[in-house]
Design an enzyme around this catalytic site. Structure first.
Site, PDB file in Angstrom:
ATOM      1  N   CYS A  40       0.844  -1.204   0.000  1.00  0.00           N
ATOM      2  CA  CYS A  40       0.000   0.000   0.000  1.00  0.00           C
ATOM      3  C   CYS A  40       0.877   1.250   0.000  1.00  0.00           C
ATOM      4  O   CYS A  40       0.603   2.212   0.721  1.00  0.00           O
ATOM      5  CB  CYS A  40      -0.966  -0.008   1.176  1.00  0.00           C
ATOM      6  SG  CYS A  40      -0.218  -0.319   2.783  1.00  0.00           S
ATOM      7  N   GLY A  41       1.946   1.191  -0.777  1.00  0.00           N
ATOM      8  CA  GLY A  41       2.817   2.356  -0.891  1.00  0.00           C
ATOM      9  C   GLY A  41       3.579   2.627   0.390  1.00  0.00           C
ATOM     10  O   GLY A  41       3.964   1.710   1.121  1.00  0.00           O
TER      11      GLY A  41
END
Length: 291
Positions: free
Chosen positions: A89-90
């Protein structure tokens, strides 16, 4: 230069990866909408509870709740770190943990002991590697926050504040702004800061007073505890919405990068194939000329 067979293998491998990232992007987009609805539906309840707590905080009462009183003599501090259970998720989890780690080091530099509560597997694993003093944790929350699972770990910190073991309690999480933007924040929970306890401007101002039944202590204990639980629930809901948004954006970027890599490998494959054909033609022409 790699042969045609190796390049074809790489292209198939990247195509398989693109299928996975594309599927994860679609799943994250579906979960993101549900997480955003859940987060927005919880906000009106939080606003109402905050207004009631603000009015009680400004009321003329003989009982001053411990959650509203500063404790300068108590040096130890509690910190609740909210992260996701999964990655991909980054930089969302990394940014939250970096913010929490900076606060921990700042407090330890002042000679304070930090009691940690981890919400989410990523934060729990990081704080274990860091060697933090973890007093409670909860992981595997799923796609929706459940208050019955959050109450236990959070109550450990609330009880520590009530018993005078810590003088302040903070929470670190990722606040959802929009699909493309989320920001890590660190907020003070206890003692309840003055900016949180500001009554709604639309409500008439003036001295507030109440009749308590059975007594002020019982009512305030229940209300302010529910208020703290709502703040934690809202923080976890915001974090989950941010997680799905970050994952959707990250998987879309991964899918786009995979497409670019496939285009580049296809170009290299075509050049390699053309070079091999040209070489074969040259050998045929050379052999015919020799005959």
């Amino acid at each position: 230069m790699a042969g045609s067979k190796e390049i074809r293998t790489k292209i198939k491998s990247v195509q398989s990866t693109r299928k996975i990232t594309k599927a994860m992007e679609m799943v994250a987009a579906s979960k993101m909408r549900k997480a955003q609805e859940r987060m927005r539906h919880a906000r009106p309840y939080g606003d109402k509870v905050r207004n009631i707590a603000a009015h009680l905080a400004h009321a003329n009462t003989e009982y001053r709740h411990p959650f509203l009183v500063r404790r300068e003599e108590v040096k130890d501090v509690g910190l609740i770190v909210v992260t996701a259970d999964k990655g991909l998720c980054g930089a969302m989890n990394t940014n939250t943990l970096r913010l929490a780690l900076g606060k921990i080091r700042e407090l330890e530099a002042q000679g304070r002991k930090v009691l940690l509560t981890a919400v989410g597997n990523k934060g729990f694993a990081f704080l274990q590697r860091f060697g933090g003093n973890i007093v409670s944790h909860v992981t595997a929350l799923g796609d929706a926050p459940h208050m019955e699972r959050l109450i236990g770990p959070v109550k450990v910190q609330i009880d520590a504040f009530s018993q005078g073991k810590i003088g302040a309690l903070y929470v670190a999480y990722t606040r959802f702004i929009n699909t493309m933007k989320q920001e890590p924040v660190l907020e003070q929970l206890l003692p309840l800061p003055a900016e949180r306890l500001q009554p709604d401007a639309r409500v008439a101002r003036g001295p507030w007073d109440y009749l308590y039944e059975p007594e002020a202590r019982v009512v305030l204990d229940q209300l302010l505890t529910r208020y703290l639980e709502q703040i934690i629930y809202q923080a976890v809901a915001e974090n989950m919405a941010s997680e799905q948004s970050s994952r959707m954006v990250a998987m879309k970027a991964a899918s786009d990068n995979a497409s670019n890599v496939i285009d580049e490998l296809t170009l290299v494959y075509n050049k390699t194939r053309q070079a091999a054909i040209t070489k074969e033609l040259s050998e045929i022409v050379g052999g015919a000329a020799a005959v």
